[in-house]
Motif scaffolding. Structure first.
Motif, PDB file in Angstrom:
ATOM      1  N   PRO A  26       0.760  -1.139   0.010  1.00 36.62           N
ATOM      2  CA  PRO A  26       0.006  -0.115   0.122  1.00 36.62           C
ATOM      3  C   PRO A  26       0.645   1.179   0.036  1.00 36.62           C
ATOM      4  CG  PRO A  26      -0.930  -1.454   1.493  1.00 36.62           C
ATOM      5  CD  PRO A  26       0.288  -2.351   1.183  1.00 36.62           C
ATOM      6  N   TRP A  27       1.971   1.279   0.591  1.00 38.82           N
ATOM      7  CA  TRP A  27       2.694   2.558   0.878  1.00 38.82           C
ATOM      8  C   TRP A  27       3.729   2.664  -0.340  1.00 38.82           C
ATOM      9  CZ3 TRP A  27       2.846  -1.714   4.124  1.00 38.82           C
ATOM     10  CH2 TRP A  27       3.778  -2.704   3.924  1.00 38.82           C
ATOM     11  N   GLU A  28       3.601   1.703  -1.498  1.00 36.31           N
ATOM     12  CA  GLU A  28       4.246   1.807  -2.613  1.00 36.31           C
ATOM     13  C   GLU A  28       3.070   2.451  -3.889  1.00 36.31           C
ATOM     14  OE1 GLU A  28       7.846  -1.302  -2.575  1.00 36.31           O
ATOM     15  OE2 GLU A  28       5.676  -2.213  -2.776  1.00 36.31           O
ATOM     16  N   ARG A  29       2.177   2.732  -3.323  1.00 40.15           N
ATOM     17  CA  ARG A  29       1.009   3.121  -4.275  1.00 40.15           C
ATOM     18  C   ARG A  29       0.888   4.552  -4.695  1.00 40.15           C
ATOM     19  NH1 ARG A  29      -3.815  -1.323  -2.788  1.00 40.15           N
ATOM     20  NH2 ARG A  29      -2.181  -3.099  -2.555  1.00 40.15           N
ATOM     21  N   LEU A  54       3.301   6.501   8.613  1.00 41.10           N
ATOM     22  CA  LEU A  54       3.040   5.297   7.550  1.00 41.10           C
ATOM     23  C   LEU A  54       1.589   4.686   7.790  1.00 41.10           C
ATOM     24  CD1 LEU A  54       4.747   3.901   5.427  1.00 41.10           C
ATOM     25  CD2 LEU A  54       5.538   2.346   7.280  1.00 41.10           C
ATOM     26  N   LEU A  85      -0.667   6.614   5.604  1.00 44.55           N
ATOM     27  CA  LEU A  85      -0.293   6.475   4.316  1.00 44.55           C
ATOM     28  C   LEU A  85      -0.912   5.002   3.850  1.00 44.55           C
ATOM     29  CD1 LEU A  85       0.666   7.800   1.866  1.00 44.55           C
ATOM     30  CD2 LEU A  85       2.976   6.613   2.444  1.00 44.55           C
ATOM     31  N   THR A  86      -0.741   4.256   4.692  1.00 39.07           N
ATOM     32  CA  THR A  86      -1.182   2.829   4.242  1.00 39.07           C
ATOM     33  C   THR A  86      -2.910   2.747   4.210  1.00 39.07           C
ATOM     34  OG1 THR A  86       0.642   2.010   5.647  1.00 39.07           O
ATOM     35  CG2 THR A  86      -1.332   0.451   5.081  1.00 39.07           C
ATOM     36  N   ALA A 120      -4.017   4.546   0.971  1.00 34.67           N
ATOM     37  CA  ALA A 120      -3.623   3.713  -0.247  1.00 34.67           C
ATOM     38  C   ALA A 120      -4.470   2.485  -0.258  1.00 34.67           C
ATOM     39  CB  ALA A 120      -2.114   3.435  -0.163  1.00 34.67           C
ATOM     40  N   LEU A 121      -4.850   2.035   0.977  1.00 31.32           N
ATOM     41  CA  LEU A 121      -5.636   0.984   0.942  1.00 31.32           C
ATOM     42  C   LEU A 121      -6.911   1.150   0.713  1.00 31.32           C
ATOM     43  CD1 LEU A 121      -4.327  -1.027   4.140  1.00 31.32           C
ATOM     44  CD2 LEU A 121      -4.409  -2.052   2.114  1.00 31.32           C
ATOM     45  N   LYS A 123       4.221  -0.838  -9.241  1.00 31.14           N
ATOM     46  CA  LYS A 123       4.097   0.556  -8.504  1.00 31.14           C
ATOM     47  C   LYS A 123       3.896   1.534  -9.473  1.00 31.14           C
ATOM     48  CE  LYS A 123       8.832   1.400  -7.092  1.00 31.14           C
ATOM     49  NZ  LYS A 123       9.866   1.414  -6.127  1.00 31.14           N
TER      50      LYS A 123
END
Lengths: 67, 840
Positions: free
Chosen positions: A20-23, B9, B12-13, B16-17, B263
């Protein structure tokens, strides 16, 4: 044959592992599959009134555009 | 969840999720957008025939609003309106058969290529190739060149409204939508359902959709060609009056998978299937059929004579269509650009296979700018039943004599013709190449402006693998668009930072100003921006008046048309106007305002009692009267207002503003009706033109005062035509208007208003400088303008807080109380104004 895509993509999905943190790049506006939906609706309507192969872009819609 | 990650983090996670892979980042959940588009064909090659018809052009507006009803519930509305006019091909025939016949309107003006679809005196060689006779030598020369026959259309408008409701789960979504599209001759309604499932840690999405559309055709055959069109093979689809009716039903389904590849790349594959049944032909397209009796004696120059007749095209009543789409997006890190590549394969059981390849390169340039060059290539095979024209080896009609010596005429046998045939170039084999450029500017606070242009070229030679249609069907065209998008969610974030500012403006000053009032406020400080949308609807109907008196039809017949007599009078007229309201303050003391307009007008007429005997429809006046039985419609860009607003007096709660501006003649003022029965009908009625055609000076002075929950205001405004006539030869009358209002704020968000309006408008000056037909009072310049009094009732709501804070919507109904018209006019029934504004 036309379901080949699905098999390919499902196969590809097994290879892909993006955390997820690479998106961040994928989240950029210009990476969206639906670029300028408003402009596209105008463009596709114009193509649809000039070409036989309509449809397949999105579900639904109406109007003849018989010009 | 991992508990060892840092808080940032984790955030951010989580973000993004939450990202679904499709239809996400380019569009917010809460936004309002508006787009204008213009498409225009280039001039078609008619091989020596000079056409005065303008090529087809289409003006479109679209507005779209997306809102969040609750945390997970989305609602979207779309409105689309297209207006088109101009010439398109109605059939194809050998150039030697003279399907485009020129006609002299006057010694100087050549009318273009009126469709002439039948010709009973054409020649072919023994292999049925077209022959052209040299008018000087009488010799027959082979000429295989084909040419389109063009027919032009009066302006027509299509309106579509649709909505969509969506619900989002954590890893899925469901959308249900419906809509309807209406035009004079074609109405369709549709419903759809679609959804998305995310899985594989949201790296994969499954997308599906299904829709049903029902479309009803109710179209009169081309007026100009009606007398010539053969209908014998068309069955009950067409009645004696030439009305074609039919219904089409489409069921469609789609299934797709979107996959993150890495990515910086993702891909989507999708298939869709559509089953269509019912009437799928175009009632305005015909196929030319060349009848040649093969038993006739060959002429001295090797020629056979024949007849050409035009048949309404016939298409199969079922069509099954499959498409396969592949879309790939790759981020180019070096340039921070995105490359989008799309491929589509299309196949149907009409014999058409088509390939589409397109590529977009989206290049951000910094400071909110981005530029997108685009290229697209399309190629299709011809439909099985496509023919430029048909050859039938039988006589069009045979004359024999019976035993008593009476003439007996026997027509062709329609069973010898194919079941389906079409000469629509869109079913031919060809390729199309297009390229375009889009420029986008993203402003802070969620405002985005976009402008795009695309050039499109269609040619038989561009068909993949060759073998495309001849060059007679080649054409090109261009599409331009400009759009404005406001991210309402981003605005609400900005508001929460500047809530005091927004609070002030949404609650007090101007809270109850009626929706029909413009120029009532200036922006408070340099750099402020306001955007808004205004809609206005006005309607006229009822019994025709002369001055303040209702008058009889006999009076209109004898007095409404000057020295002539009237045949018809307006029955109902309506106007819809969409305006963008863009304000910007370059300095503290000056506010600039730009107001583009898009409008459409509709008019029906009725025959007057005791009207004089109609001239033959084969005369231009008679044809104009016949054409008045159909609704007349115009639509497109209106005039564009450009204003400078100043605050000249300001006390604590009272102020006086002055607005000085001009209206630029961007709207058409020379719109003409289409040819009917091969007669040129010339200019449409004055009041149906979309613009004044003149530069107009528009000053206004406005007083507003706030006294607790009460507010009052007054305004004087005017329109002074700066030119005595426009390019069509006339000028609308000057306008003076005085209005005053009072409003009361019932709560901190709701206010109502009452106002009075007096309007004085002059009659027209000059008159049309080319062909037009005066069939009723609306065609006379003295039946425009008058003295009018209205009372207005308004309601306004300002959003004081929440995600839509700072938005203001208002409505006003203007009820006419006094109409003193110049000449002979319909009374006004009322006008509705609706506005939405937002100040940054």
């Amino acid at each position: 044959m036309r379901f080949l895509y699905f098999f390919c993509l499902i196969f590809l999905s097994a290879c892909s592992n993006v955390s997820p943190w690479e998106r961040g790049t994928l989240a950029k506006p210009h990476m969206s599959l639906e670029l300028s939906p408003l402009q596209n609706s105008l463009r596709f309507h114009q193509y649809g009134s000039r070409e036989a192969a309509s449809g397949g872009v999105e579900v639904g819609g109406g109007g003849c555009g018989c010009y | 969840m991992a508990v060892t990650k840092s808080k940032s983090l984790q955030l951010l996670t989580a973000a993004a999720l939450a990202l679904p892979l499709t239809t996400v980042f380019a569009s917010s959940d809460e936004e309002a957008s508006f787009q204008y588009g213009h498409y225009e064909d280039g001039t078609r090659n008619l091989f020596g025939v000079k056409s005065a018809f303008k090529p087809i052009q289409v003006d479109s507006i679209q507005s779209n609003v997306k809102l969040k009803l609750a945390d997970r519930v989305r609602l979207a509305f779309n409105y689309t309106q297209d207006t088109w006019s101009g010439a398109t091909p109605v059939t194809t025939a050998p150039l030697a058969f003279a399907g485009n016949r020129q006609r002299l309107l006057s010694p100087k003006i050549l009318s273009g290529a009126s469709p002439y679809l039948n010709n009973s005196n054409v020649f072919v060689d023994k292999n049925f190739n077209p022959l052209q006779q040299d008018t000087k030598t009488g010799k027959f020369l082979s000429n295989n060149q084909l040419v389109h026959t063009l027919s032009t259309a009066s302006p027509e408008t299509r309106k579509q409204g649709d909505f969509r409701v969506g619900y989002d789960w954590d890893e899925a979504s469901l959308d249900v939508g419906a809509g309807t599209s209406a035009e004079n001759d074609y109405n369709s309604s549709f419903g759809n359902i679609s959804g998305r499932f995310d899985f594989n840690k949201k790296l994969t999405s499954l997308n599906w959709g299904a829709s049903y559309t029902q479309s009803d055709t109710e179209a009169y055959l081309d007026h100009d060609a009606f007398p010539y069109i053969e209908r014998t093979t068309f069955g009950s689809r067409v009645d004696k009056a030439g009305l074609v009716t039919g219904t089409k039903k489409d069921w469609a389904g789609s299934l797709g998978i979107t996959q993150v590849l890495n990515k910086s790349a993702l891909i989507e594959g999708a298939v869709s299937y559509t089953n269509s049944t019912g009437y799928m032909a175009n009632p305005y397209k015909t196929t030319a059929v060349l009848f040649v009796d093969p038993t006739q004696k060959i002429g001295s120059n090797g020629q056979l004579s024949g007849s050409m007749l035009a048949f309404i095209e016939q298409r199969p009543e079922e069509r099954n269509q499959w498409t396969e789409n592949l879309r790939f997006v790759q981020h180019i890190d070096t340039f921070d650009a995105a490359l989008h590549l799309d491929y589509r394969f299309y196949h149907d059981d009409w014999g058409i296979n088509a390939h589409t390849i397109s590529g977009d390169w989206i290049q951000p340039l910094g400071d909110g700018w981005s530029i997108t060059p685009r290229v697209r290539y399309y190629s299709q095979d011809a439909a099985d039943f496509y023919v430029p024209y048909l050859v039938s080896k039988q006589a069009a009609s045979t004359i024999t004599f019976d035993e008593d010596g009476n003439i007996k005429r026997t027509s062709y046998n329609p069973r010898l013709l194919p079941q389906n045939y079409s000469s629509d170039y869109r079913l031919s084999g060809y390729g199309a190449l297009s390229g375009g450029l889009t420029v986008t500017k993203q402003f802070a606070k969620g405002l985005e402006l976009q402008a795009g242009a695309e050039y499109y070229t269609h040619a038989g030679d561009l068909k993949l693998g060759g073998g495309g249609e001849g060059n007679y069907a080649d054409f090109d065209g261009y599409l331009v668009n400009a759009s404005l998008k406001v991210d309402l969610a981003a605005l609400s974030v900005a508001n929460s930072v500047h809530s005091e500012h927004a609070h002030h403006h949404s609650h007090h000053h101007g809270a109850g100003v009626p929706a029909g009032i413009m120029f009532d406020h200036v922006l408070p400080k340099a750099g402020d921006v306001m955007i808004g949308y205004r809609y206005m609807y006005a309607n006229q109907a009822g019994a025709t008046q002369n001055g303040t008196n209702v008058i009889s039809d006999a009076m209109i017949v004898h007095n409404g048309c000057g020295a002539k007599q009237c045949f018809v009078t307006p029955n109902e007229m309506s106007m819809n106007m969409h305006m963008l309201d863009l304000m910007y303050a370059p300095t503290d003391w000056l506010t600039l305002m730009l107001m583009p307009q898009f409008m459409d007008m509709h008019m029906t007429m009725r025959e007057l009692d005791n009207a004089p005997t109609r001239p033959s429809p084969l005369t231009s006046l008679g044809a104009a009267i016949v054409h008045s039985e159909h609704e007349h419609t115009t639509g497109g860009i209106g005039d564009t207002g450009m204003y400078a607003l100043f605050n000249v007096v300001k006390f604590e709660n009272q102020q006086i503003n002055i607005s000085l501006g001009v209206s630029a003649p961007s709207g058409d003022s020379d719109i003409q009706l289409r040819d009917t029965h091969r007669q040129d009908l010339g200019f449409i009625h004055y009041g149906m033109q979309l613009g004044s055609g003149t530069w107009d000076f528009k000053p206004a002075i406005t007083y507003t005062g706030d006294f607790g929950d009460f507010s009052i205001g007054a305004q004087l405004n005017g329109t002074k035509r700066l030119e005595s006539k426009n390019k069509a030869g006339f000028a609308f009358g000057d306008i003076f208007q005085a209005t005053g209002w009072g409003s009361y704020s019932w709560t901190n968000w709701l206010a109502t208003s009452v106002r009075g309006v007096y309007t004085l408008q002059g009659a027209l000056n000059g008159s049309y400088n080319s062909v037009y037909h005066q069939i009723g009072p609306m065609d006379y310049v003295n039946s425009y303008g008058g003295r009018f009094v209205d009372v207005g009732f308004g309601v306004a709501a300002s959003m004081p807080d929440g995600s839509l804070q700072g938005n203001r919507i208002s409505f006003e109904w203007l009820q006419p109380v006094h109409d003193d018209v110049n000449g002979y006019q319909l009374p006004r029934e009322g006008a509705l104004s609706a506005t939405w504004t937002y100040m940054f």
